[in-house]
Design a protein around this motif. Structure first.
Motif, PDB file in Angstrom:
ATOM      1  N   THR A 237      -2.749 -12.750  -2.183  1.00 46.70           N
ATOM      2  CA  THR A 237      -1.981 -11.581  -2.619  1.00 46.70           C
ATOM      3  C   THR A 237      -2.398 -10.325  -1.865  1.00 46.70           C
ATOM      4  N   PHE A 238      -3.687 -10.172  -1.585  1.00 47.50           N
ATOM      5  CA  PHE A 238      -4.155  -8.989  -0.852  1.00 47.50           C
ATOM      6  C   PHE A 238      -3.633  -9.011   0.578  1.00 47.50           C
ATOM      7  N   PHE A 239      -3.673 -10.187   1.221  1.00 50.04           N
ATOM      8  CA  PHE A 239      -3.164 -10.303   2.586  1.00 50.04           C
ATOM      9  C   PHE A 239      -1.673  -9.981   2.624  1.00 50.04           C
ATOM     10  N   MET A 240      -0.913 -10.514   1.678  1.00 43.50           N
ATOM     11  CA  MET A 240       0.530 -10.285   1.650  1.00 43.50           C
ATOM     12  C   MET A 240       0.854  -8.821   1.354  1.00 43.50           C
ATOM     13  N   SER A 241       0.047  -8.184   0.521  1.00 43.35           N
ATOM     14  CA  SER A 241       0.260  -6.775   0.236  1.00 43.35           C
ATOM     15  C   SER A 241       0.070  -5.931   1.490  1.00 43.35           C
ATOM     16  N   ILE A 242      -0.929  -6.284   2.300  1.00 45.64           N
ATOM     17  CA  ILE A 242      -1.153  -5.574   3.552  1.00 45.64           C
ATOM     18  C   ILE A 242      -0.057  -5.900   4.561  1.00 45.64           C
ATOM     19  N   GLN A 243       0.305  -7.176   4.653  1.00 47.43           N
ATOM     20  CA  GLN A 243       1.297  -7.600   5.640  1.00 47.43           C
ATOM     21  C   GLN A 243       2.654  -6.953   5.394  1.00 47.43           C
ATOM     22  N   THR A 244       3.021  -6.766   4.147  1.00 43.69           N
ATOM     23  CA  THR A 244       4.315  -6.178   3.824  1.00 43.69           C
ATOM     24  C   THR A 244       4.243  -4.664   3.647  1.00 43.69           C
ATOM     25  N   GLY A 245       3.025  -4.120   3.602  1.00 35.40           N
ATOM     26  CA  GLY A 245       2.865  -2.680   3.430  1.00 35.40           C
ATOM     27  C   GLY A 245       1.816  -2.120   4.366  1.00 35.40           C
TER      28      GLY A 245
ATOM     29  N   LEU B  78       4.346  -3.509  -3.161  1.00 36.86           N
ATOM     30  CA  LEU B  78       3.841  -3.003  -4.446  1.00 36.86           C
ATOM     31  C   LEU B  78       3.550  -4.151  -5.400  1.00 36.86           C
ATOM     32  N   ILE B  79       4.469  -5.118  -5.473  1.00 37.63           N
ATOM     33  CA  ILE B  79       4.270  -6.274  -6.364  1.00 37.63           C
ATOM     34  C   ILE B  79       3.058  -7.091  -5.921  1.00 37.63           C
ATOM     35  N   TRP B  80       2.966  -7.357  -4.611  1.00 33.17           N
ATOM     36  CA  TRP B  80       1.806  -8.093  -4.108  1.00 33.17           C
ATOM     37  C   TRP B  80       0.508  -7.335  -4.401  1.00 33.17           C
ATOM     38  N   GLY B  81       0.554  -6.017  -4.269  1.00 34.21           N
ATOM     39  CA  GLY B  81      -0.634  -5.211  -4.517  1.00 34.21           C
ATOM     40  C   GLY B  81      -1.069  -5.266  -5.973  1.00 34.21           C
ATOM     41  N   ILE B  82      -0.104  -5.198  -6.888  1.00 30.04           N
ATOM     42  CA  ILE B  82      -0.429  -5.304  -8.312  1.00 30.04           C
ATOM     43  C   ILE B  82      -1.021  -6.682  -8.611  1.00 30.04           C
TER      44      ILE B  82
END
Length: 308
Positions: free
Chosen positions: A96-104, A166-170
């Protein structure tokens, strides 16, 4: 006088804890370079990172503890907790952290993941029916205002990051709470190095079942290879060893004071290397989040000390 309360030892402990937090901040920035600059698939990267870090930590554990390295599997209870930690704590949080960075971006992802103590409070309310106290509620309110300012610049009709980021970050904040809570029963009986090492190794095996690192690997240049090695060594092994070393000099109540270094370092490096621009509203929001978590952690530690 306890050695861990002497001023010179407290200073040493805070130095090493600051190093750990700074290394995690550096790692978050490198992850942004890997996920966006190198276009490396999340599942392939995580197969390499978790397996590599797990093997290194287990090697260190084998040198330090020798035959005790496998003792954790003699208990079905501890083994079950370890598998849960590997699945929901390490795998969940890493992805989830990787995806939050990748998309944001790394700065926003770090701030959202930093909310994990608040999700622990929410989990305590939901599963243990333990109502939050006044400090919990105040911290929660301050953090929500901070997140709102950070991701909207104060305008409810706009987002500074994509909605999926935002969703991945949460979710990374939720899984970071699992990362903290799930290993506690094991760490009470076994070395943290072995717990993290086995957790990473098991996660690495599971990631590789889904996406073996040797099958259709992405094309990597020298920068990509160095970045991956840096995340494994700097963001996992060295950072965690620095944190453990800091506990030899100062108690955890003191060490937690420097937790805020990680998001600060990530913000600074994002500005330097990715030319990110943050308004005073976004920066104010980030400061409020850091302040809220600091208040929450300090209050809980003071309460624990009073009960001890």
């Amino acid at each position: 006088m306890n050695n861990r309360t002497q001023p010179q030892n407290i200073a040493k402990g805070m130095f090493w804890a600051t190093m750990a937090s700074a290394l995690w901040g550096v790692s978050g920035t490198i992850l942004e370079f890997i996920s966006q600059g190198q276009k490396i698939p999340a599942t392939w990267f995580l197969s390499v990172r978790t397996l590599g870090a797990g093997l290194i930590l287990l090697l260190i554990g084998a040198i330090k503890f020798k035959q005790d390295i496998f003792s954790i599997f003699k208990s079905k209870r501890l083994t079950a907790w370890l598998i849960a930690y590997a699945l929901f704590g390490i795998m969940g949080n890493q992805y989830t952290f990787f995806m939050s960075i990748q998309t944001g971006n790394a700065a926003a992802a770090t701030i959202l993941q930093y909310l994990s103590p608040l999700f622990i409070v929410i989990g305590t309310l939901a599963f243990l029916r333990k109502w939050p106290n006044r400090i919990d509620i105040i911290s929660f309110g301050i953090a929500l205002i901070g997140v709102f300012l950070s991701i909207t610049k104060g305008n409810i009709h706009t987002l500074t990051i994509p909605f999926n980021s935002l969703i991945w970050g949460i979710l990374s904040g939720v899984t970071a709470a699992f990362y903290v809570v799930l290993p506690r029963p094991i760490v009470n009986e076994k070395s943290p190095i072995l717990v993290l090492g086995w957790g990473m190794f098991i996660s690495g095996l599971l990631f590789n079942i889904h996406r073996p690192f040797w099958q259709a690997p992405p094309r990597l240049n020298a920068s990509g290879v160095i970045a991956i090695l840096a995340v494994i060594l700097i963001g996992t092994v060295f950072a965690y060893l620095c944190l453990l070393h800091s506990l030899n000099f100062a108690p955890s109540t003191v060490i937690s004071i420097v937790d805020a270094v990680q998001p600060v370092i990530t913000f600074i490096l994002s500005i330097i290397f990715f030319h990110a621009r943050f308004s005073w509203v976004e920066m104010s929001g980030a400061i409020l989040v850091i302040l809220a978590i600091y208040i929450l952690q300090r209050y809980q530690e003071t309460e624990n000390d009073a009960l001890a």
